[in-house]
Design a protein around this motif. Structure first.
Motif, short mmCIF file in Angstrom:
data_model
loop_
_atom_site.label_atom_id
_atom_site.label_comp_id
_atom_site.label_asym_id
_atom_site.label_seq_id
_atom_site.Cartn_x
_atom_site.Cartn_y
_atom_site.Cartn_z
N ARG A 13 0.82 -1.21 0.00
CA ARG A 13 0.00 0.00 0.00
C ARG A 13 0.85 1.25 0.00
O ARG A 13 0.56 2.23 -0.70
CB ARG A 13 -0.95 0.00 1.20
CG ARG A 13 -2.07 -1.01 1.05
CD ARG A 13 -3.06 -1.05 2.20
NE ARG A 13 -3.19 0.19 2.92
CZ ARG A 13 -3.11 0.30 4.24
NH1 ARG A 13 -2.89 -0.75 4.99
NH2 ARG A 13 -3.28 1.46 4.84
N LYS A 14 1.93 1.24 0.78
CA LYS A 14 2.83 2.40 0.82
C LYS A 14 3.51 2.60 -0.53
O LYS A 14 3.64 3.73 -1.00
CB LYS A 14 3.87 2.22 1.92
CG LYS A 14 3.29 2.40 3.33
CD LYS A 14 4.29 2.09 4.41
CE LYS A 14 5.42 3.07 4.41
NZ LYS A 14 6.35 2.85 5.53
N ARG A 15 3.93 1.51 -1.17
CA ARG A 15 4.57 1.62 -2.49
C ARG A 15 3.61 2.21 -3.52
O ARG A 15 3.98 3.07 -4.31
CB ARG A 15 5.09 0.27 -2.95
CG ARG A 15 6.32 -0.21 -2.19
CD ARG A 15 6.79 -1.57 -2.66
NE ARG A 15 7.08 -1.60 -4.07
CZ ARG A 15 8.24 -1.24 -4.64
NH1 ARG A 15 9.22 -0.81 -3.88
NH2 ARG A 15 8.40 -1.31 -5.95
N ARG A 16 2.36 1.77 -3.48
CA ARG A 16 1.35 2.31 -4.39
C ARG A 16 1.12 3.80 -4.15
O ARG A 16 0.97 4.58 -5.08
CB ARG A 16 0.04 1.55 -4.24
CG ARG A 16 0.05 0.19 -4.84
CD ARG A 16 -1.29 -0.50 -4.64
NE ARG A 16 -1.28 -1.83 -5.21
CZ ARG A 16 -2.15 -2.76 -4.91
NH1 ARG A 16 -3.11 -2.52 -4.03
NH2 ARG A 16 -2.08 -3.95 -5.46
N ASP A 23 6.29 9.68 -6.80
CA ASP A 23 7.53 9.47 -6.05
C ASP A 23 8.05 8.06 -6.31
O ASP A 23 7.36 7.22 -6.88
CB ASP A 23 7.27 9.67 -4.56
CG ASP A 23 8.49 10.15 -3.80
OD1 ASP A 23 9.61 10.00 -4.32
OD2 ASP A 23 8.33 10.65 -2.68
N ASP A 24 9.27 7.82 -5.90
CA ASP A 24 9.92 6.52 -6.10
C ASP A 24 9.35 5.50 -5.11
O ASP A 24 9.53 5.65 -3.90
CB ASP A 24 11.43 6.66 -5.91
CG ASP A 24 12.18 5.36 -6.10
OD1 ASP A 24 11.58 4.38 -6.57
OD2 ASP A 24 13.38 5.35 -5.79
N PRO A 25 8.67 4.45 -5.59
CA PRO A 25 8.09 3.46 -4.67
C PRO A 25 9.15 2.70 -3.86
O PRO A 25 8.84 2.15 -2.80
CB PRO A 25 7.32 2.51 -5.58
CG PRO A 25 7.79 2.78 -6.94
CD PRO A 25 8.38 4.15 -6.98
N ASN A 26 10.39 2.71 -4.31
CA ASN A 26 11.45 2.04 -3.56
C ASN A 26 11.81 2.77 -2.27
O ASN A 26 12.53 2.22 -1.43
CB ASN A 26 12.70 1.88 -4.43
CG ASN A 26 12.46 0.91 -5.57
OD1 ASN A 26 11.76 -0.08 -5.41
ND2 ASN A 26 13.01 1.21 -6.72
N ARG A 27 11.30 3.98 -2.10
CA ARG A 27 11.54 4.72 -0.85
C ARG A 27 10.68 4.18 0.30
O ARG A 27 10.97 4.44 1.47
CB ARG A 27 11.24 6.19 -1.04
CG ARG A 27 12.25 6.91 -1.91
CD ARG A 27 12.06 8.40 -1.95
NE ARG A 27 11.94 8.94 -0.61
CZ ARG A 27 11.03 9.86 -0.25
NH1 ARG A 27 10.18 10.32 -1.13
NH2 ARG A 27 10.98 10.31 0.98
#
Length: 60
Positions: A13-16, A23-27
């Motif tokens: 959910r945070k990556r989405r 923003d970069d989902p890897n963050r």
């Protein structure tokens, strides 16, 4: 095992959310099981209060 699934679901959910705002989902970082359980219990309490409020509004 459920807490592990909850952790990965939360991370997804945070990556989405990161991706949706450009923003970069890897963050996104995984939160601890304790943090997620605390969030879930607060959310459950909020939903219970909201349900009671709606029932009260419908009654009057």
């Amino acid at each position: 095992m459920k807490s592990e699934l909850d952790k990965y679901w939360d991370l997804l959910r945070k990556r989405r959310a990161f991706r949706n705002v450009g923003d970069d989902p890897n963050r996104a970082q995984m939160r601890s099981a304790d943090t997620i359980e605390h969030y879930k219990s607060e959310k459950g309490q909020f939903i219970n209060l909201l349900y009671l409020y709606i029932l009260f509004q419908l009654a009057f």
